[in-house]
Enzyme design. Structure first.
Site, PDB file in Angstrom:
ATOM      1  N   GLU A  36       1.042  -0.668  -0.307  1.00 49.40           N
ATOM      2  CA  GLU A  36       0.522  -0.004  -0.367  1.00 49.40           C
ATOM      3  C   GLU A  36       0.485   1.150   0.255  1.00 49.40           C
ATOM      4  OE1 GLU A  36      -2.008  -3.807   1.630  1.00 49.40           O
ATOM      5  OE2 GLU A  36      -0.347  -2.682   2.242  1.00 49.40           O
ATOM      6  N   GLY A  85       8.423 -42.350  -8.666  1.00 51.04           N
ATOM      7  CA  GLY A  85       6.788 -43.128  -8.221  1.00 51.04           C
ATOM      8  C   GLY A  85       6.284 -42.568  -7.171  1.00 51.04           C
ATOM      9  N   LEU A 136      18.868 -29.009  -6.526  1.00 51.45           N
ATOM     10  CA  LEU A 136      17.462 -28.658  -6.745  1.00 51.45           C
ATOM     11  C   LEU A 136      17.308 -27.541  -6.015  1.00 51.45           C
ATOM     12  CD1 LEU A 136      16.097 -31.797  -4.500  1.00 51.45           C
ATOM     13  CD2 LEU A 136      15.298 -31.498  -7.032  1.00 51.45           C
TER      14      LEU A 136
END
Length: 538
Positions: A111, A359, A272
């Protein structure tokens, strides 16, 4: 300034489906007995074009807020757009005169930045906020900025989801004579549905955390056109193209942690990190029951990113010591499973977690109901292989009618690849309702509205964020030369003084680098990284 243009992005229209998503459930929690204020507002006719203009600008505020994704955690993404009617025209379209978003904890609020950009044009304008400001305990900068700028109307997409903040800023603005319209309460129109969905999506991590008491979890995988994530040999580099891998870096940059299993470490040896993306670097978490992991791996290098290994209690204590010597944190669980790891991440204050596992672990996480969204990258390749691994392992389903639906699905072409993303359909009994303060359920008026518990954040010294090293309270303290310097926050001072008093030009350069950091988050990252990389400078 030119009139506002709709920004790209946001959720695509959802296809027909059997049950609503979590976001749609939140979207429709507004269908309650209206408050007196809402009833009065609904009795006053509003023009279709006026509502359309408000919805457009509110969605723009959500898009602006999205620029801070990954930088503000554990706090929400805030965006503010200030607009006013076009001069000398009867058009209901507005001129955007100021925009701002919260860059990081300890930086000026959205703001204030929007009001500063708007300058004198803010007086008499309308401010559009994707989320109610989080003012508390006298820290009223967000509200004060709008009041001092002369804003006469504020449109709020969502009330703050946390109990100790919900409704506080709205009440403060109204007490200053500013008209505040909350979507779903004061503004009830189908035109706001997409705008409200954007407001929900940009802070989905906070909303999911507040509702489910686990971090918002995303499962990401890349697969071939025949549904394989690796060849039969286990080789998986590279399935998707460079542009898709860049998008994965962006996903990591939006996450507090990235999770993989032991097989990923053994076969892929990933780093990663959020390479090529400025901003947040997530913690890397490895789940391994047996700790049958290599002695050397990219994840054991903690100079660029922190690594946590989650394992079963008592597993390979000798190897645990080796990891600890490298700076890797090892956490033992009585029962290692996705649900317990997510509870642990919740306790550490994480909002968003990215799963980049194989998986078997992916199936376990889905079965534990801790995965909320899926990003699937399809590459135009066929690898075949009867035993080649697939993105999700056995879920115990043997009929297509048991399949888990992805909903609110969107598709995007990324160079030669296709990205499909969608939310996993929630279990209805677990879907929360987060109404606003004064709403009363229409089914049972005696039932109290849902109230989210206060969230404790790991970066703060108390539950409200007051007196945090990251809080935007400058301090006047000596620098490396002994001269008094105004440090933007305590964190700047703390990190810089790890290297003060060291007779080495490199240490002085690091202090200057910390001084120039754009946020306390960056100052902390610089200090910690340099501390690990140059231990002799401490």
């Amino acid at each position: 300034m030119p009139p506002p243009q709709p920004l790209l992005g946001g959720a695509a229209p959802a296809p027909a489906r059997a049950a609503p998503s979590f976001l749609h459930l939140l979207l429709h929690t507004r269908h309650r007995v209206p408050t007196a204020r809402a009833a009065a507002a609904s009795s006053v006719p509003a023009s279709h074009s006026s509502h359309a203009n408000d919805a457009l600008l509110l969605r723009r505020a959500a898009d602006v807020a999205d620029r801070s994704a990954g930088l503000t955690s554990p706090h929400p993404n805030f965006g503010c757009v200030i607009a006013r009617p076009q001069p000398n025209t009867d058009s209901t379209d507005s001129w955007v005169v100021g925009e701002g978003f919260l860059y990081a904890q300890g930086t000026p609020c959205a703001e204030l930045l929007a009001a500063q950009e708007a300058g004198e044009h803010a007086c008499g304008s309308t401010a559009y906020l994707n989320l109610e400001p989080g003012d508390c305990f006298g820290d009223n900068t967000a509200v004060g900025s709008l009041v001092q700028a002369g804003i006469t109307r504020v449109v709020v997409g969502l009330r703050h989801p946390l109990k100790h903040l919900r409704g506080k800023a709205i009440q403060a603005l109204r007490s200053e004579g500013i008209q505040v319209d909350v979507v779903g309460e004061d503004l009830q129109s189908k035109l706001f549905e997409e705008a409200l969905k954007s407001c929900l999506t940009v802070n989905a991590p906070l909303l999911y955390r507040a509702a489910f008491h686990v971090p918002f979890s995303v499962l990401k995988y890349a697969m071939t056109a025949d549904g394989k994530i690796a060849a039969s040999s286990g080789h998986a580099s590279w399935i998707s193209g460079k542009a898709s891998r860049g998008r994965v870096f962006e996903l990591r940059g939006r996450s507090d942690a990235v999770i993989v299993g032991g097989n990923t470490v053994r076969f892929d040896d990933p780093r990663l990190t959020a390479r090529h993306v400025k901003g947040h670097v997530p913690v890397r978490i490895v789940m391994s029951q047996s700790l049958n992991l290599p002695d050397e791996a990219n994840l054991w290098n903690v100079n660029d990113a922190y690594t946590i290994v989650a394992t079963q209690r008592g597993a390979r204590r000798d190897f645990q010591k080796k990891l600890a010597m490298k700076g890797v944190e090892v956490v033992e669980f009585d029962m290692l499973n996705p649900r317990n790891v997510m509870s642990y991440c919740y306790d550490r204050g994480y909002l968003a977690v990215l799963w980049e596992c194989g998986g078997t672990l992916a199936a376990s996480a889905i079965a534990a109901s801790v995965i909320h969204k899926v990003y699937a990258f399809w590459a135009p390749k066929i690898i075949g292989g009867l035993n080649a691994p697939t993105p999700v392992g056995d879920l115990g389903m043997n009929q297509m009618t048991q399949a888990i639906n992805l909903i609110d699905v969107s598709y995007e072409q990324i160079d030669r690849d296709m990205l499909m993303s969608g939310f996993i359909e929630p279990i209805p009994d677990l879907s929360p309702v987060i109404p606003s303060v004064e709403e009363i359920p229409s089914v049972d008026p005696e039932v109290s509205p849902y109230e989210a518990n206060i969230i404790s954040f790991y970066k703060t010294w108390d539950i409200f964020g007051a007196f945090s090293n990251f809080s935007p309270h400058p301090i006047h303290m000596p620098d490396e030369n002994g001269d008094y310097f105004t440090w933007p926050t305590v964190e700047y001072y703390y990190q810089a003084h790890k290297f003060v008093g060291v007779d080495n030009p490199q240490a002085r350069d690091i202090v200057q680098e910390i001084k120039l950091a754009k946020s306390p988050e960056e100052a902390a990252r610089i200090g910690r990284t340099r501390q690990k990389g140059f231990p002799e400078l401490r």
